[in-house]
Design a protein around this motif. Structure first.
Motif, PDB file in Angstrom:
ATOM      1  N   ALA A  28       4.281  18.962  -7.119  1.00 20.75           N
ATOM      2  CA  ALA A  28       3.187  18.788  -8.073  1.00 20.75           C
ATOM      3  C   ALA A  28       2.677  17.348  -8.057  1.00 20.75           C
ATOM      4  O   ALA A  28       1.463  17.104  -8.093  1.00 20.75           O
ATOM      5  N   ALA A  29       3.607  16.392  -7.978  1.00 22.44           N
ATOM      6  CA  ALA A  29       3.191  14.987  -7.931  1.00 22.44           C
ATOM      7  C   ALA A  29       2.402  14.691  -6.662  1.00 22.44           C
ATOM      8  O   ALA A  29       1.381  13.989  -6.687  1.00 22.44           O
ATOM      9  N   ALA A  30       2.859  15.242  -5.527  1.00 22.32           N
ATOM     10  CA  ALA A  30       2.140  15.021  -4.265  1.00 22.32           C
ATOM     11  C   ALA A  30       0.749  15.634  -4.322  1.00 22.32           C
ATOM     12  O   ALA A  30      -0.228  15.034  -3.846  1.00 22.32           O
ATOM     13  N   VAL A  40      -5.159  15.059  -4.833  1.00 20.52           N
ATOM     14  CA  VAL A  40      -6.420  15.319  -5.529  1.00 20.52           C
ATOM     15  C   VAL A  40      -7.094  14.009  -5.927  1.00 20.52           C
ATOM     16  O   VAL A  40      -8.314  13.830  -5.759  1.00 20.52           O
ATOM     17  N   LEU A  41      -6.312  13.057  -6.448  1.00 18.09           N
ATOM     18  CA  LEU A  41      -6.878  11.766  -6.856  1.00 18.09           C
ATOM     19  C   LEU A  41      -7.458  11.014  -5.666  1.00 18.09           C
ATOM     20  O   LEU A  41      -8.540  10.417  -5.751  1.00 18.09           O
ATOM     21  N   VAL A  42      -6.745  11.017  -4.546  1.00 13.54           N
ATOM     22  CA  VAL A  42      -7.243  10.325  -3.356  1.00 13.54           C
ATOM     23  C   VAL A  42      -8.529  10.969  -2.859  1.00 13.54           C
ATOM     24  O   VAL A  42      -9.519  10.283  -2.548  1.00 13.54           O
ATOM     25  N   LEU A  43      -8.536  12.300  -2.776  1.00 16.34           N
ATOM     26  CA  LEU A  43      -9.747  12.986  -2.317  1.00 16.34           C
ATOM     27  C   LEU A  43     -10.915  12.752  -3.270  1.00 16.34           C
ATOM     28  O   LEU A  43     -12.060  12.580  -2.842  1.00 16.34           O
ATOM     29  N   ALA A  44     -10.631  12.758  -4.569  1.00 13.66           N
ATOM     30  CA  ALA A  44     -11.696  12.518  -5.547  1.00 13.66           C
ATOM     31  C   ALA A  44     -12.271  11.121  -5.383  1.00 13.66           C
ATOM     32  O   ALA A  44     -13.494  10.921  -5.451  1.00 13.66           O
ATOM     33  N   ALA A  45     -11.401  10.123  -5.158  1.00  8.83           N
ATOM     34  CA  ALA A  45     -11.888   8.755  -4.966  1.00  8.83           C
ATOM     35  C   ALA A  45     -12.739   8.639  -3.715  1.00  8.83           C
ATOM     36  O   ALA A  45     -13.813   8.022  -3.722  1.00  8.83           O
ATOM     37  N   VAL A  46     -12.279   9.259  -2.621  1.00  2.00           N
ATOM     38  CA  VAL A  46     -13.073   9.234  -1.385  1.00  2.00           C
ATOM     39  C   VAL A  46     -14.379   9.979  -1.588  1.00  2.00           C
ATOM     40  O   VAL A  46     -15.441   9.560  -1.119  1.00  2.00           O
ATOM     41  N   VAL A  84      -4.841  24.391  -7.742  1.00  2.00           N
ATOM     42  CA  VAL A  84      -4.841  23.011  -7.245  1.00  2.00           C
ATOM     43  C   VAL A  84      -5.085  22.986  -5.736  1.00  2.00           C
ATOM     44  O   VAL A  84      -5.830  22.146  -5.224  1.00  2.00           O
ATOM     45  N   THR A  85      -4.476  23.917  -5.020  1.00  2.37           N
ATOM     46  CA  THR A  85      -4.709  23.994  -3.574  1.00  2.37           C
ATOM     47  C   THR A  85      -6.174  24.296  -3.282  1.00  2.37           C
ATOM     48  O   THR A  85      -6.749  23.765  -2.323  1.00  2.37           O
ATOM     49  N   GLY A  86      -6.782  25.159  -4.096  1.00  6.47           N
ATOM     50  CA  GLY A  86      -8.209  25.426  -3.928  1.00  6.47           C
ATOM     51  C   GLY A  86      -9.045  24.175  -4.105  1.00  6.47           C
ATOM     52  O   GLY A  86     -10.022  23.955  -3.373  1.00  6.47           O
ATOM     53  N   VAL A  87      -8.680  23.334  -5.068  1.00  8.52           N
ATOM     54  CA  VAL A  87      -9.385  22.055  -5.250  1.00  8.52           C
ATOM     55  C   VAL A  87      -9.252  21.195  -3.999  1.00  8.52           C
ATOM     56  O   VAL A  87     -10.224  20.591  -3.528  1.00  8.52           O
ATOM     57  N   LEU A  88      -8.037  21.130  -3.436  1.00  8.94           N
ATOM     58  CA  LEU A  88      -7.825  20.342  -2.223  1.00  8.94           C
ATOM     59  C   LEU A  88      -8.664  20.880  -1.057  1.00  8.94           C
ATOM     60  O   LEU A  88      -9.238  20.102  -0.287  1.00  8.94           O
ATOM     61  N   VAL A  89      -8.750  22.214  -0.946  1.00  8.74           N
ATOM     62  CA  VAL A  89      -9.535  22.810   0.142  1.00  8.74           C
ATOM     63  C   VAL A  89     -11.019  22.490  -0.022  1.00  8.74           C
ATOM     64  O   VAL A  89     -11.698  22.068   0.928  1.00  8.74           O
ATOM     65  N   VAL A  90     -11.550  22.665  -1.230  1.00  6.40           N
ATOM     66  CA  VAL A  90     -12.979  22.451  -1.459  1.00  6.40           C
ATOM     67  C   VAL A  90     -13.342  20.972  -1.314  1.00  6.40           C
ATOM     68  O   VAL A  90     -14.301  20.611  -0.611  1.00  6.40           O
ATOM     69  N   LEU A  91     -12.595  20.106  -1.988  1.00  8.23           N
ATOM     70  CA  LEU A  91     -12.896  18.672  -1.884  1.00  8.23           C
ATOM     71  C   LEU A  91     -12.676  18.170  -0.464  1.00  8.23           C
ATOM     72  O   LEU A  91     -13.451  17.363   0.053  1.00  8.23           O
ATOM     73  N   GLY A  92     -11.615  18.646   0.183  1.00 13.14           N
ATOM     74  CA  GLY A  92     -11.382  18.238   1.564  1.00 13.14           C
ATOM     75  C   GLY A  92     -12.503  18.674   2.486  1.00 13.14           C
ATOM     76  O   GLY A  92     -12.935  17.917   3.368  1.00 13.14           O
ATOM     77  N   ALA A  93     -12.991  19.904   2.292  1.00 10.48           N
ATOM     78  CA  ALA A  93     -14.104  20.385   3.114  1.00 10.48           C
ATOM     79  C   ALA A  93     -15.363  19.561   2.873  1.00 10.48           C
ATOM     80  O   ALA A  93     -16.100  19.236   3.821  1.00 10.48           O
TER      81      ALA A  93
END
Length: 706
Positions: free
Chosen positions: A38-40, A45-51, A318-327
């Motif tokens: 969860a921490a990772a 998410v924070l890193v992707l949001a900042a980028v 949360v994984t969905g957020v990582l996929v969408v923001l990463g894309a």
């Protein structure tokens, strides 16, 4: 004598301490792993949001970003950079957070209630139903506020999910759900495309939005719909224990007092509500609901605490957020800030989802040989074959005559005879000079697609296969669209050659990948659907990058159209049929044997690999010629061969000619309807065949239940 005390052995980290039960240590270890995971995820998410916030046409440093955030809670107007950040970048980031969370949780719930790892808002046609509902409202000039727009999307998605779950539940096997969802998705997307074409002015911008874009104008929709998504997510988390029990089986759940029907109904409604929120905010962002739970389940193999639904649902969110923001980050990094504003994020997620679908196909188990091919096929006499051949031929001739006479200008048979004798007036000559080649294109393309479908079904021993489902049509479409968009004045022959190359590449990819699993039924179809999704993403990318303000040209072609065809342009289809039909007749014995099993052809002296290669090459050639002539037309290669087998039996010497006539009849009728019902406007022929073919496909699945 001295006695040496034994060295104390320290238990390694994670081992049960002395006197501690092993189960408690395991729970402690799982809790620790879950917390680290969860921490990772939170850090990612924070890193992707900042980028994500830092990307754009104007560079923003950290102080500027902080000042813009501060201005949200103050009365100061801020600088122009602050205004850009607040009005554009923060809404896009917020949309990515909400959409990813909603789709990830929705996919997790749908997979749990259907006990199918291939279930998602895409494969259950939820996104397609929601999108169609939104487009239908926009096509009639209605502008709805956020809640009403979300409600409209919810109704459309729920109706689509109900149809797919109802049809797929008719039989065993996880692939039925995907097939039913794919068929309904194709039909709904065809209806949406029809509205986009016919109501172009009212639906401007909805094509790119229909591929899933995070671009927002302000925070209105995100702010109003986020509470709805949160409530639905909380509802699924509270339902987690019931979903855990439901995973044990309906009987076991009923014994402990959990109603399977009520639990499924509540979970599906909440999952569809989440998908509707996502579609309302960003359009149908593809395959996030499939990828996020799959990734979470993969991590859960090492972190078992994630597999309980009260953790699995939020972890998938949360994984969905990582996929969408990463894309979205990848999109803007690859195309640049300016170009990425026109490219939907859903195109990138569709590429990713197509790859995940192929991986899941390899991990799926084959359901065995289905009865679909023989569900309606019985032994037929030669007399029945001859009667069927005569009746279908007469029907095709009648359809051709009607197609020549009907349209925006109604003609009489006398006008046709005068035109044939060179005695017609200018008006009649103009009408028939443009209409007759269209009828010929529909007739020949329908026959070619039907024959290709019959061959693909026999070679793959899969009655659910057809050129469109296996990605061959999509590959041909990519090849043709590359030339149409890059070289607008390219000749027809150049477009046709490119379509052939694309079809060949898609066929090689699908059958090459599936061959590693012996062309199993499930694997072949799922890989084909994945490749087809990838090709559609390529087409969408080409359209929005090269001609974003005039996508109708390529959109009409992708929907299948005979408009503007001339006799030279349909000549390749005719030549292809003239060459391939005698070859298929000569190989009729091999075609029958190759469709039986893997061993019988070898025992009778047939080389399966070489025979498959020749037959699939014929199917690819027929498909490419048809697609180059009339564009992308789906379901003809599925409906015509099945109807043919129902009428004349399983022998391919009888199936192929009857299928060719039925395919020609279907496309000619569809083309006639398309240019008659709303004349002088026209509906592309591929949309009509999809509307006809999807219900037939659903009925086929229903009738073939175990």
């Amino acid at each position: 004598m001295s006695v040496t005390a034994p060295a104390t052995k320290t238990a390694p980290a994670g081992d049960p301490a002395e006197g501690e039960p092993a189960g408690a240590a395991t729970r402690r270890r799982n809790t620790r792993r879950t917390a680290l995971c969860a921490a990772a995820a939170a850090c990612a998410v924070l890193v992707l949001a900042a980028v994500h916030v830092s990307q754009g046409t104007a560079a923003l440093d950290l102080p500027t970003v902080w000042r813009a955030f501060s201005s949200l809670w103050s009365d100061s107007s801020g600088s122009q950079a602050d205004a850009v950040l607040i009005s554009s970048r923060l809404p896009r980031l917020a949309a990515g957070l909400v959409v990813g969370c909603a789709l990830g949780a929705s996919g997790a719930a749908l997979q749990s209630v259907s006990r199918n790892v291939l279930a998602s808002p895409d494969t259950l046609a939820v996104n397609a139903g929601a999108y169609f509902a939104v487009v239908a409202v926009a096509a009639f000039g209605l502008t709805l506020p956020a809640f009403l727009a979300g409600g409209t999307a919810f109704v459309g998605g729920l109706a689509a999910a109900a149809v797919v779950l109802g049809v797929s539940r008719a039989g065993a096997g996880p692939i039925r759900l995907v097939l039913a969802g794919s068929a309904l998705t194709l039909a709904l997307m065809s209806l949406s495309e029809m509205l986009l074409i016919l109501r172009e002015q009212q639906t401007t911008g909805l094509y790119a939005w229909g591929k899933g874009t995070l671009a927002q104008i302000g925070m209105e929709y995100v702010a109003k719909l986020t509470p709805v998504a949160l409530l639905a997510l909380i509802g699924l988390v509270l339902l987690g224990r019931r979903l855990d029990i439901l995973a044990l089986g309906d009987d076991g759940a009923a014994v402990v007092g959990v109603s399977p029907r009520i639990t499924r109904a509540i979970a599906v409604v909440l999952a569809v509500l989440l998908a509707a929120v996502s579609v309302t905010i960003a359009g149908p962002v593809g395959f996030v609901g499939l990828c996020a739970p799959a990734i979470t389940r993969f991590v859960g193999a090492r972190v078992p605490g994630l597999l309980k639904h009260r953790m699995f649902v939020p972890a998938s969110a949360v994984t969905g957020v990582l996929v969408v923001l990463g894309a979205d980050v990848l999109l803007r990094a690859a195309f640049g800030a300016q170009a990425s504003t026109a490219v939907p994020t859903g195109i990138v997620t569709s590429f990713f989802g197509a790859a995940v679908l192929v991986v899941l196909a390899y991990r799926s188990k084959d359901a065995g040989k289905a009865d679909l091919a023989t569900a309606f096929a019985r032994l037929r006499s030669r007399r029945a074959f001859v009667v069927t051949l005569v009746v279908v031929t007469v029907g095709l001739l009648a359809a051709v005559v009607a197609a020549v006479l009907l349209g925006d200008a109604r003609l009489l048979l006398g006008d046709v005879f005068n035109w044939l004798g060179g005695r017609s007036g200018d008006y009649v000559s103009y009408v028939l000079d443009t209409r007759v080649p269209r009828v010929a294109a529909a007739l020949l393309a329908g026959a070619a697609l039907a024959v290709a479908g019959a061959v693909v079904q026999a070679v793959s021993r899969n009655p659910l296969a057809e050129p469109a489902i296996l990605g061959v049509v999509g590959g041909a479409g990519v090849g043709a669209i590359v030339i149409i968009t890059a070289v607008p004045l390219a000749s027809f022959w150049f477009i046709g050659g490119s379509a052939l190359a694309g079809a060949a590449a898609a066929a090689a990819l699908v059958f090459g990948l599936a061959a590693r699993r012996g062309l199993e039924q499930n694997v072949l179809v799922l890989i084909g659907i994945g490749v087809s999704a990838g090709t559609m993403a390529v087409v969408s990318l080409l359209i929005v990058l090269t001609d974003p303000h005039n996508a109708t040209k390529a959109l009409v072609w992708m929907s299948g159209s005979t408009y503007g065809r001339t006799f030279p342009e349909v000549l390749p289809v005719l030549l292809t049929l003239i060459v391939t039909l005698p070859v298929l007749f000569a190989m009729r014995r091999e075609l029958d044997l190759i469709g039986l099993d893997a061993d019988t052809p070898r025992l009778l002296g047939v080389r399966p690999a070489a025979t498959r290669l020749v037959l699939l090459s014929i199917a690819v050639l027929l498909t490419a010629a048809a697609v180059a002539a009339v564009g992308v037309i789906g379901f003809v290669g599925l409906v015509a061969p099945h109807a043919s087998r129902a009428l004349v039996g399983q022998r391919n010497a009888r199936v192929v000619p009857v299928a060719a006539l039925l395919g020609a009849l279907l496309v000619v009728l569809a083309d006639t309807v398309g240019r008659t019902v709303i004349a002088p406007a026209q509906i592309p022929v591929g949309i009509i065949t999809a509307i006809i073919g999807a219900p037939y496909f659903g009925w086929l699945l229903w009738r073939s239940k175990a």
